[in-house]
Enzyme design. Structure first.
Site, PDB file in Angstrom:
ATOM      1  NE  ARG A 177      62.844  44.227  67.111  1.00 43.25           N
ATOM      2  CZ  ARG A 177      62.164  44.020  68.228  1.00 43.25           C
ATOM      3  NH1 ARG A 177      61.099  44.741  68.490  1.00 43.25           N
ATOM      4  NH2 ARG A 177      62.524  43.098  69.097  1.00 43.25           N
ATOM      5  CG  ASP A 194      48.944  42.787  68.410  1.00 42.03           C
ATOM      6  OD1 ASP A 194      49.348  42.124  69.377  1.00 42.03           O
ATOM      7  OD2 ASP A 194      49.649  43.666  67.848  1.00 42.03           O
TER       8      ASP A 194
HETATM    9  C1  LIG Z   1      55.142  40.901  73.730  1.00 39.81           C
HETATM   10  S1  LIG Z   1      53.624  40.794  72.866  1.00 39.81           S
HETATM   11  C2  LIG Z   1      52.611  40.021  74.102  1.00 39.81           C
HETATM   12  C3  LIG Z   1      51.790  38.868  73.582  1.00 39.81           C
HETATM   13  C4  LIG Z   1      50.945  38.138  74.642  1.00 39.81           C
HETATM   14  N1  LIG Z   1      50.003  39.046  75.265  1.00 39.81           N
HETATM   15  C5  LIG Z   1      51.818  37.476  75.677  1.00 39.81           C
HETATM   16  O1  LIG Z   1      51.948  37.973  76.797  1.00 39.81           O
HETATM   17  O2  LIG Z   1      52.398  36.434  75.363  1.00 39.81           O
HETATM   18  C6  LIG Z   1      53.054  42.474  72.872  1.00 39.81           C
HETATM   19  C7  LIG Z   1      52.001  42.773  71.803  1.00 39.81           C
HETATM   20  O3  LIG Z   1      51.405  44.033  72.086  1.00 39.81           O
HETATM   21  C8  LIG Z   1      51.110  44.667  70.861  1.00 39.81           C
HETATM   22  N2  LIG Z   1      50.949  46.122  71.064  1.00 39.81           N
HETATM   23  C9  LIG Z   1      51.901  47.039  71.360  1.00 39.81           C
HETATM   24  N3  LIG Z   1      51.380  48.276  71.410  1.00 39.81           N
HETATM   25  C10 LIG Z   1      50.046  48.143  71.166  1.00 39.81           C
HETATM   26  C11 LIG Z   1      48.957  49.080  71.086  1.00 39.81           C
HETATM   27  N4  LIG Z   1      49.129  50.389  71.261  1.00 39.81           N
HETATM   28  N5  LIG Z   1      47.731  48.584  70.802  1.00 39.81           N
HETATM   29  C12 LIG Z   1      47.539  47.245  70.609  1.00 39.81           C
HETATM   30  N6  LIG Z   1      48.526  46.331  70.672  1.00 39.81           N
HETATM   31  C13 LIG Z   1      49.767  46.769  70.948  1.00 39.81           C
HETATM   32  C14 LIG Z   1      52.296  44.305  69.988  1.00 39.81           C
HETATM   33  O4  LIG Z   1      52.003  44.437  68.605  1.00 39.81           O
HETATM   34  C15 LIG Z   1      52.589  42.880  70.420  1.00 39.81           C
HETATM   35  O5  LIG Z   1      52.012  41.922  69.557  1.00 39.81           O
END
Ligand SMILES: C[S@@+](CC[C@H](N)C(=O)[O-])C[C@H]1O[C@@H](n2cnc3c(N)ncnc32)[C@H](O)[C@@H]1O
Length: 279
Positions: free
Chosen positions: A44, A151
């Site tokens: 990545r 996000d």
């Molecule tokens: C796997 S996706 C989940 C998307 C959606 N909630 C779902 O369940 O389909 C996880 C998301 O969490 C975000 N994320 C990870 N760490 C984070 C943080 N510390 N603060 C805010 N967002 C975060 C990532 O950028 C990513 O877009």
């Protein structure tokens, strides 16, 4: 300068550099990367090294060390896992619809409604929430309803705000929702979310580990498949903050592989990975 051979194989990621990157990410985002993720991280990050004209990860770690703030956004955008879908775990949206109707049936109606998709990725989750809201409540009942979608990753937020998706992605929507909330497929095979749905959502960048600027309590919080990448103390602290940010009786939805067992005692179970804040 770009790597002379241009092949990914030449960008080896040593354990020392991997652990440096991993510690950097965990300190800034809560995301924990075990050693088994080394190859994933290498894959990545290679594009970023190329863009910077760097030849190896040692140089990249030195750059990160020298100016962490400048590079944080790039590391985060490259490493976060953003997989999502419309109406992922559909039973959550059935519960959400029932709860919105329950709130609307109260004397005086639902009043101010605030929903939050925390870790919204490319937007499919908050759009699914917005469609559920529109289908469950009359325009008068949702006059003061708003969905916050946040996000940490700015690149997914840009895509979310555009509201355009491959037509195939919209096949997951209930047929009635497709007719009502989705425009016709364009020549690139993409569809657009209807303006009235988009208008219900505010997309913002927010690192869940930072302080939260929102004032007022939420009725519903979705934080699905986000905290699963965090360690237990970070998960506990986050869920505690969610409990503080929800109205008593407010709903918290987690991802399918997540649970509040050993994490919080401030919620009742109301469904599969669905919880209600205790009074
Ligand atoms: C796997 S996706 C989940 C998307 C959606 N909630 C779902 O369940 O389909 C996880 C998301 O969490 C975000 N994320 C990870 N760490 C984070 C943080 N510390 N603060 C805010 N967002 C975060 C990532 O950028 C990513 O877009």
């Amino acid at each position: 300068m770009a790597h002379p051979h241009g092949t990914d194989e030449l960008y080896a990621l040593g354990l020392k550099e991997f652990r440096f990157l991993s510690a950097f990410l965990s300190a800034h985002t809560g995301i924990v990367l075990p050693d088994s993720k080394r190859e994933m991280v290498r894959g990545r990050m290679v594009k970023r090294l190329r863009a910077l004209g760097l030849d190896d990860f040692k140089d990249y770690c030195a750059l990160l060390d020298a100016d962490p703030d400048a590079e944080l956004e790039h590391v985060v955008n490259a490493i976060t896992t953003n997989i999502t879908q419309f109406f992922r775990e559909p039973h959550h949206f059935t519960l959400l619809a029932a709860d919105l109707k329950r709130l609307a049936a109260r004397p005086g109606g639902p009043g101010r409604l605030r929903l939050w998709s925390a870790g919204c990725s490319t937007g499919e989750e908050p759009y699914s929430m917005a469609m559920t809201l529109m289908d469950s409540l009359s325009p008068a009942q949702r006059r003061d309803a708003l969905i916050l979608a946040t996000d940490i990753d700015t690149s997914v937020l840009e895509r979310a705000a555009r509201g355009r998706y491959p037509a195939k992605a919209a096949e997951r929507l209930p047929a009635g929702y497709r007719r009502r909330f989705i425009g016709a497929e364009d020549e690139d095979g993409r569809i657009e979310i209807a303006e009235e749905v988009r208008a219900a959502i505010r997309f913002r960048r927010l690192n869940l580990l930072d302080s939260w600027p929102m004032k007022g309590l939420f009725d519903v919080i979705f934080c699905r498949n986000v905290a699963i990448y965090f360690d237990k103390p970070t998960q506990r602290a986050l869920v505690d903050r969610y409990a503080n940010s929800l109205k008593p009786g407010g709903l918290l939805f987690l991802g399918h592989a997540e649970s509040l067992i050993g994490v919080s005692e401030r919620f009742d179970v109301v469904g599969k990975t669905a919880y209600r804040r205790l009074p």
